[in-house]
Design a protein around this motif. Structure first.
Motif, PDB file in Angstrom:
ATOM      1  N   ASP A  15       0.824  -1.191  -0.003  1.00  0.00           N
ATOM      2  CA  ASP A  15      -0.020   0.015  -0.124  1.00  0.00           C
ATOM      3  C   ASP A  15       0.783   1.378  -0.137  1.00  0.00           C
ATOM      4  O   ASP A  15       0.416   2.331   0.452  1.00  0.00           O
ATOM      5  N   ARG A  16       2.228   1.153  -0.493  1.00  0.00           N
ATOM      6  CA  ARG A  16       2.992   2.434  -0.730  1.00  0.00           C
ATOM      7  C   ARG A  16       1.978   3.468  -1.663  1.00  0.00           C
ATOM      8  O   ARG A  16       1.521   2.806  -2.527  1.00  0.00           O
ATOM      9  N   PRO A  17       2.304   4.771  -1.465  1.00  0.00           N
ATOM     10  CA  PRO A  17       1.847   5.560  -2.382  1.00  0.00           C
ATOM     11  C   PRO A  17       2.269   5.534  -3.714  1.00  0.00           C
ATOM     12  O   PRO A  17       3.575   5.221  -3.700  1.00  0.00           O
ATOM     13  N   ARG A  18       1.315   5.774  -4.476  1.00  0.00           N
ATOM     14  CA  ARG A  18       1.812   5.731  -6.065  1.00  0.00           C
ATOM     15  C   ARG A  18       2.123   7.103  -6.495  1.00  0.00           C
ATOM     16  O   ARG A  18       1.659   8.187  -5.818  1.00  0.00           O
ATOM     17  N   LEU A  19       3.195   7.407  -7.031  1.00  0.00           N
ATOM     18  CA  LEU A  19       3.441   8.530  -7.882  1.00  0.00           C
ATOM     19  C   LEU A  19       2.138   8.828  -8.830  1.00  0.00           C
ATOM     20  O   LEU A  19       1.734   7.880  -9.420  1.00  0.00           O
ATOM     21  N   THR A  20       1.789  10.055  -8.570  1.00  0.00           N
ATOM     22  CA  THR A  20       0.770  10.503  -9.367  1.00  0.00           C
ATOM     23  C   THR A  20       1.147  11.683 -10.299  1.00  0.00           C
ATOM     24  O   THR A  20       1.744  12.680  -9.698  1.00  0.00           O
ATOM     25  N   VAL A  21       0.700  11.695 -11.503  1.00  0.00           N
ATOM     26  CA  VAL A  21       1.107  12.577 -12.642  1.00  0.00           C
ATOM     27  C   VAL A  21      -0.287  13.237 -12.791  1.00  0.00           C
ATOM     28  O   VAL A  21      -1.061  12.737 -13.388  1.00  0.00           O
ATOM     29  N   LEU A  22      -0.152  14.724 -12.803  1.00  0.00           N
ATOM     30  CA  LEU A  22      -1.440  15.535 -13.445  1.00  0.00           C
ATOM     31  C   LEU A  22      -0.970  16.336 -14.331  1.00  0.00           C
ATOM     32  O   LEU A  22      -0.067  17.365 -14.312  1.00  0.00           O
ATOM     33  N   SER A  23      -1.674  16.144 -15.704  1.00  0.00           N
ATOM     34  CA  SER A  23      -1.181  16.708 -16.930  1.00  0.00           C
ATOM     35  C   SER A  23      -2.680  17.288 -17.382  1.00  0.00           C
ATOM     36  O   SER A  23      -3.794  16.855 -16.935  1.00  0.00           O
ATOM     37  N   GLY A  24      -2.455  17.968 -18.374  1.00  0.00           N
ATOM     38  CA  GLY A  24      -3.759  18.609 -18.953  1.00  0.00           C
ATOM     39  C   GLY A  24      -3.084  20.102 -19.823  1.00  0.00           C
ATOM     40  O   GLY A  24      -2.218  20.815 -19.379  1.00  0.00           O
ATOM     41  N   PRO A  25      -4.208  20.509 -20.661  1.00  0.00           N
ATOM     42  CA  PRO A  25      -3.590  21.651 -21.292  1.00  0.00           C
ATOM     43  C   PRO A  25      -3.319  22.920 -20.340  1.00  0.00           C
ATOM     44  O   PRO A  25      -4.009  23.076 -19.490  1.00  0.00           O
TER      45      PRO A  25
END
Ligand SMILES: Nc1ncnc2c1ncn2[C@@H]1O[C@H](COP(=O)(O)OP(=O)(O)OP(=O)(O)O)[C@@H](O)[C@H]1O
Ligand SMILES: Nc1nc2c(ncn2[C@@H]2O[C@H](COP(=O)(O)O)[C@@H](O)[C@H]2O)c(=O)[nH]1
Length: 197
Positions: A15-25
């Motif tokens: 249950d380690r946190p996952r790297l989260t990537v937020l993208s968008g224009p």
């Protein structure tokens, strides 16, 4: 609107946190959503990128970005200090690698707010990362937000809108899409995706 999960990235075995990537224009509202989210959940660590772009009024070195010269950016790239980097609308941007890895190792939820090219590089190097796409309610609303922010010249707005067409077309590459109609709702959905709430 509810999150649309596609579930293409592998989930880590524990249950380690996952790297989260937020993208968008550009102008869709990534920074606005992240700032809102972190007001109530400062435990989410947001990576501070290096950039060759000039600071906007109010932006602080080390807080919003590490503002670097072209030569400094060349060195960061040559020394392998960036997890990913890209040229976007005439400037370079990159994610310092060490800080991201240290926070992940320490079990801290980590968020990157980066462009499409960077998101693709993270997918290549860190298959367990989850990629979230922030979409505008409409093209017209995106133009309104980017123009209304008042931080870019008409020429730069044109460059960013040209990039936005490419970014919108790449939305199916992401694990999840959130439509930024309401900042509060998107912030809640992002926190849930990051297992913070
Ligand atoms: N849900 C929303 N409804 C209306 N306006 C919004 C919403 N979200 C953000 N905005 C406004 O849109 C403008 C652009 O937002 P923001 O700067 O957060 O975008 P961004 O995606 O981080 O842009 P960039 O990639 O260029 O840094 C801001 O003026 C912000 O207040
Ligand atoms: N690939 C990367 N993209 C980044 C990084 N930091 C920010 N960004 C993206 O650049 C554009 C423009 O940002 P702005 O602050 O000049 O409006 C936007 O899409 C950001 O998300 C990074 O480290 N790598």
């Amino acid at each position: 609107m509810a999150a649309t999960p596609r579930g293409t990235s592998p989930v880590p075995p524990d249950d380690r946190p996952r790297l989260t990537v937020l993208s968008g224009p550009s102008g869709v509202g990534k920074s606005t959503v992240v700032a809102h989210m972190r007001k109530e959940h400062p435990e989410v660590w947001l990576s501070v990128s290096a950039t060759t772009r000039m600071p906007r009024p109010g932006e602080q070195h080390g807080v919003h970005y590490f503002f670097v010269t072209d030569e400094e950016m060349d060195k960061l790239i040559a020394n392998g200090e960036l997890l990913e980097w890209a040229e976007f609308a005439g400037n370079r941007y990159g994610t310092p690698r060490a800080a991201v890895l240290e926070h992940l190792e320490a079990g801290v939820p980590v968020l990157l707010e980066i462009d499409l090219q960077g998101a693709r590089q993270v997918r290549e190097s860190m298959a367990e990362a989850q990629l979230v796409f922030l979409a505008p309610p409409s093209w017209e609303e995106l133009v309104r937000r980017l123009t209304g922010r008042g931080t870019e010249s008409p020429e730069v707005i044109e460059r960013r809108l040209a990039a936005a067409r490419t970014e919108l077309a790449a939305e199916p590459e992401f694990d999840t899409t959130l439509v930024n109609t309401s900042v509060e709702a998107v912030a809640r959905e992002l926190l849930a995706l990051m297992n913070v709430v």
